[in-house]
Design a protein around this motif. Structure first.
Motif, PDB file in Angstrom:
ATOM      1  N   LEU A 117       0.809  -1.232   0.000  1.00 14.01           N
ATOM      2  CA  LEU A 117       0.000   0.000   0.000  1.00 14.01           C
ATOM      3  C   LEU A 117       0.839   1.277   0.000  1.00 14.01           C
ATOM      4  O   LEU A 117       0.289   2.366  -0.149  1.00 14.01           O
ATOM      5  N   GLY A 118       2.143   1.156   0.195  1.00  7.72           N
ATOM      6  CA  GLY A 118       3.004   2.339   0.176  1.00  7.72           C
ATOM      7  C   GLY A 118       2.639   3.335   1.259  1.00  7.72           C
ATOM      8  O   GLY A 118       2.511   2.983   2.424  1.00  7.72           O
ATOM      9  N   ASP A 119       2.438   4.595   0.834  1.00  3.78           N
ATOM     10  CA  ASP A 119       2.161   5.666   1.797  1.00  3.78           C
ATOM     11  C   ASP A 119       0.674   5.962   1.956  1.00  3.78           C
ATOM     12  O   ASP A 119       0.303   7.045   2.402  1.00  3.78           O
ATOM     13  N   GLY A 120      -0.176   5.040   1.594  1.00  2.00           N
ATOM     14  CA  GLY A 120      -1.611   5.265   1.712  1.00  2.00           C
ATOM     15  C   GLY A 120      -2.069   5.383   3.159  1.00  2.00           C
ATOM     16  O   GLY A 120      -1.340   5.038   4.092  1.00  2.00           O
ATOM     17  N   GLN A 121      -3.283   5.902   3.331  1.00  2.00           N
ATOM     18  CA  GLN A 121      -3.882   5.975   4.666  1.00  2.00           C
ATOM     19  C   GLN A 121      -4.314   4.564   5.053  1.00  2.00           C
ATOM     20  O   GLN A 121      -5.030   3.902   4.304  1.00  2.00           O
ATOM     21  N   ILE A 122      -3.876   4.141   6.241  1.00  2.00           N
ATOM     22  CA  ILE A 122      -4.123   2.765   6.663  1.00  2.00           C
ATOM     23  C   ILE A 122      -4.744   2.746   8.056  1.00  2.00           C
ATOM     24  O   ILE A 122      -4.300   3.464   8.950  1.00  2.00           O
ATOM     25  N   LEU A 123      -5.745   1.904   8.222  1.00  3.69           N
ATOM     26  CA  LEU A 123      -6.297   1.616   9.541  1.00  3.69           C
ATOM     27  C   LEU A 123      -6.182   0.112   9.749  1.00  3.69           C
ATOM     28  O   LEU A 123      -6.633  -0.662   8.909  1.00  3.69           O
ATOM     29  N   VAL A 124      -5.554  -0.268  10.851  1.00  6.30           N
ATOM     30  CA  VAL A 124      -5.408  -1.681  11.182  1.00  6.30           C
ATOM     31  C   VAL A 124      -6.354  -2.009  12.325  1.00  6.30           C
ATOM     32  O   VAL A 124      -6.327  -1.377  13.382  1.00  6.30           O
ATOM     33  N   ASP A 125      -7.181  -3.016  12.097  1.00  7.54           N
ATOM     34  CA  ASP A 125      -8.180  -3.460  13.073  1.00  7.54           C
ATOM     35  C   ASP A 125      -7.829  -4.897  13.468  1.00  7.54           C
ATOM     36  O   ASP A 125      -7.716  -5.760  12.613  1.00  7.54           O
ATOM     37  N   GLY A 126      -7.632  -5.134  14.767  1.00  7.91           N
ATOM     38  CA  GLY A 126      -7.359  -6.487  15.237  1.00  7.91           C
ATOM     39  C   GLY A 126      -5.884  -6.817  15.334  1.00  7.91           C
ATOM     40  O   GLY A 126      -5.495  -7.969  15.293  1.00  7.91           O
ATOM     41  N   PHE A 127      -5.072  -5.806  15.481  1.00  2.00           N
ATOM     42  CA  PHE A 127      -3.619  -5.968  15.603  1.00  2.00           C
ATOM     43  C   PHE A 127      -3.111  -4.768  16.363  1.00  2.00           C
ATOM     44  O   PHE A 127      -3.533  -3.652  16.057  1.00  2.00           O
ATOM     45  N   PRO A 128      -2.264  -4.950  17.339  1.00  2.00           N
ATOM     46  CA  PRO A 128      -1.631  -6.182  17.783  1.00  2.00           C
ATOM     47  C   PRO A 128      -2.489  -6.951  18.788  1.00  2.00           C
ATOM     48  O   PRO A 128      -3.291  -6.368  19.500  1.00  2.00           O
ATOM     49  N   ARG A 129      -2.249  -8.264  18.823  1.00  6.44           N
ATOM     50  CA  ARG A 129      -2.936  -9.135  19.778  1.00  6.44           C
ATOM     51  C   ARG A 129      -1.957  -9.792  20.739  1.00  6.44           C
ATOM     52  O   ARG A 129      -2.331 -10.709  21.459  1.00  6.44           O
ATOM     53  N   SER A 130      -0.716  -9.350  20.708  1.00  3.96           N
ATOM     54  CA  SER A 130       0.291  -9.846  21.653  1.00  3.96           C
ATOM     55  C   SER A 130       1.353  -8.762  21.805  1.00  3.96           C
ATOM     56  O   SER A 130       1.450  -7.855  20.974  1.00  3.96           O
ATOM     57  N   SER A 131       2.157  -8.859  22.863  1.00  2.00           N
ATOM     58  CA  SER A 131       3.218  -7.858  23.042  1.00  2.00           C
ATOM     59  C   SER A 131       4.272  -7.990  21.949  1.00  2.00           C
ATOM     60  O   SER A 131       4.860  -6.992  21.529  1.00  2.00           O
ATOM     61  N   ILE A 132       4.494  -9.187  21.429  1.00  2.00           N
ATOM     62  CA  ILE A 132       5.436  -9.366  20.318  1.00  2.00           C
ATOM     63  C   ILE A 132       4.918  -8.644  19.073  1.00  2.00           C
ATOM     64  O   ILE A 132       5.670  -7.943  18.388  1.00  2.00           O
ATOM     65  N   GLN A 133       3.633  -8.774  18.797  1.00  2.00           N
ATOM     66  CA  GLN A 133       3.041  -8.050  17.670  1.00  2.00           C
ATOM     67  C   GLN A 133       3.131  -6.544  17.904  1.00  2.00           C
ATOM     68  O   GLN A 133       3.412  -5.784  16.970  1.00  2.00           O
ATOM     69  N   ALA A 134       2.907  -6.110  19.135  1.00  3.16           N
ATOM     70  CA  ALA A 134       2.996  -4.679  19.451  1.00  3.16           C
ATOM     71  C   ALA A 134       4.399  -4.156  19.163  1.00  3.16           C
ATOM     72  O   ALA A 134       4.564  -3.077  18.579  1.00  3.16           O
ATOM     73  N   GLU A 135       5.401  -4.914  19.564  1.00  2.00           N
ATOM     74  CA  GLU A 135       6.787  -4.510  19.307  1.00  2.00           C
ATOM     75  C   GLU A 135       7.084  -4.460  17.807  1.00  2.00           C
ATOM     76  O   GLU A 135       7.928  -3.691  17.361  1.00  2.00           O
ATOM     77  N   SER A 136       6.401  -5.276  17.019  1.00  2.00           N
ATOM     78  CA  SER A 136       6.667  -5.337  15.576  1.00  2.00           C
ATOM     79  C   SER A 136       6.098  -4.154  14.804  1.00  2.00           C
ATOM     80  O   SER A 136       6.416  -3.981  13.626  1.00  2.00           O
ATOM     81  N   LEU A 137       5.264  -3.339  15.438  1.00  2.00           N
ATOM     82  CA  LEU A 137       4.646  -2.213  14.727  1.00  2.00           C
ATOM     83  C   LEU A 137       5.688  -1.297  14.096  1.00  2.00           C
ATOM     84  O   LEU A 137       5.481  -0.775  13.001  1.00  2.00           O
ATOM     85  N   LYS A 138       6.800  -1.074  14.796  1.00  2.00           N
ATOM     86  CA  LYS A 138       7.863  -0.216  14.243  1.00  2.00           C
ATOM     87  C   LYS A 138       8.379  -0.796  12.931  1.00  2.00           C
ATOM     88  O   LYS A 138       8.607  -0.067  11.969  1.00  2.00           O
ATOM     89  N   GLU A 139       8.574  -2.102  12.903  1.00  2.00           N
ATOM     90  CA  GLU A 139       9.065  -2.783  11.703  1.00  2.00           C
ATOM     91  C   GLU A 139       8.008  -2.776  10.589  1.00  2.00           C
ATOM     92  O   GLU A 139       8.312  -2.487   9.429  1.00  2.00           O
ATOM     93  N   VAL A 140       6.781  -3.085  10.939  1.00  6.65           N
ATOM     94  CA  VAL A 140       5.712  -3.156   9.944  1.00  6.65           C
ATOM     95  C   VAL A 140       5.470  -1.797   9.301  1.00  6.65           C
ATOM     96  O   VAL A 140       5.301  -1.684   8.090  1.00  6.65           O
TER      97      VAL A 140
END
Length: 184
Positions: free
Chosen positions: A77-100
């Motif tokens: 999606l590049g630089d599009g406006q994004i809304l993520v629903d249902g993530f993160p569901r764990s602290s590992i997923q939360a930490e991955s937000l910077k990478e994603v």
């Protein structure tokens, strides 16, 4: 703009995502992890079949799988406006937000709802939509409660987490979110 909606099943994340798109962000890409996983689960692959079985049982999908499926979509999606629903569901997923999201500014909205209101909404939704995952609602809510405080703690390290009382009517909740995001 990247918006992340977190909250228990039945808290109105999907409804509010659609309201934002319809009212103030027409180019918003709404990414529900469940939809991305459902898409993968129907591709006939071994991984897809494993995801399908876990989803049907109400089990959580491994973090590494969820993260890679989401990152692949976000990258497309590049630089599009994004809304993520249902993530993160764990602290590992939360930490991955910077990478994603490669250090994009994240607007994290935490939906807070009483158990009584959640149960009423899920009963109503299951009558109207007959969603398979609603039949395992109690299990999903228990899993959510076990992990939620860890997720909030992890997210709060690098981001502001905006709490929204989502016990109100749809319009009232929408207005709160629009105000908190500075979109009014």
């Amino acid at each position: 703009m990247v918006i992340v909606f977190i909250g228990p099943p039945g808290s109105g994340k999907g409804t509010q995502a659609q309201v934002l798109k319809d009212s103030v962000l027409p180019n918003l890409h709404i990414l529900t992890v469940s939809s991305l996983l459902k898409e993968k689960s129907s591709d006939g692959s071994l991984l897809g079949n494993e995801i399908k079985q876990k989803m049907d049982n109400g089990d959580l999908i491994e973090d590494s799988i969820v993260i890679s499926v989401l990152k692949e979509k976000v990258d497309s999606l590049g630089d599009g406006q994004i809304l993520v629903d249902g993530f993160p569901r764990s602290s590992i997923q939360a930490e991955s937000l910077k990478e994603v999201f490669l250090n994009k500014n994240l607007n994290i909205i935490n939906f807070t709802v009483t158990d009584e209101e959640l149960l009423a909404r899920i009963k109503k939704r299951s009558q109207e939509e007959s969603r398979a995952d609603d039949s395992v609602f109690d299990k999903r809510l228990t899993i959510y409660k076990k992990t939620h405080s860890e997720i909030i703690e992890s997210l709060s390290k690098n981001n502001e987490v905006i709490n929204i009382d989502a016990n109100d009517q749809i319009d009232s909740i929408s207005q709160k979110i629009i105000e908190k995001l500075g979109l009014n």
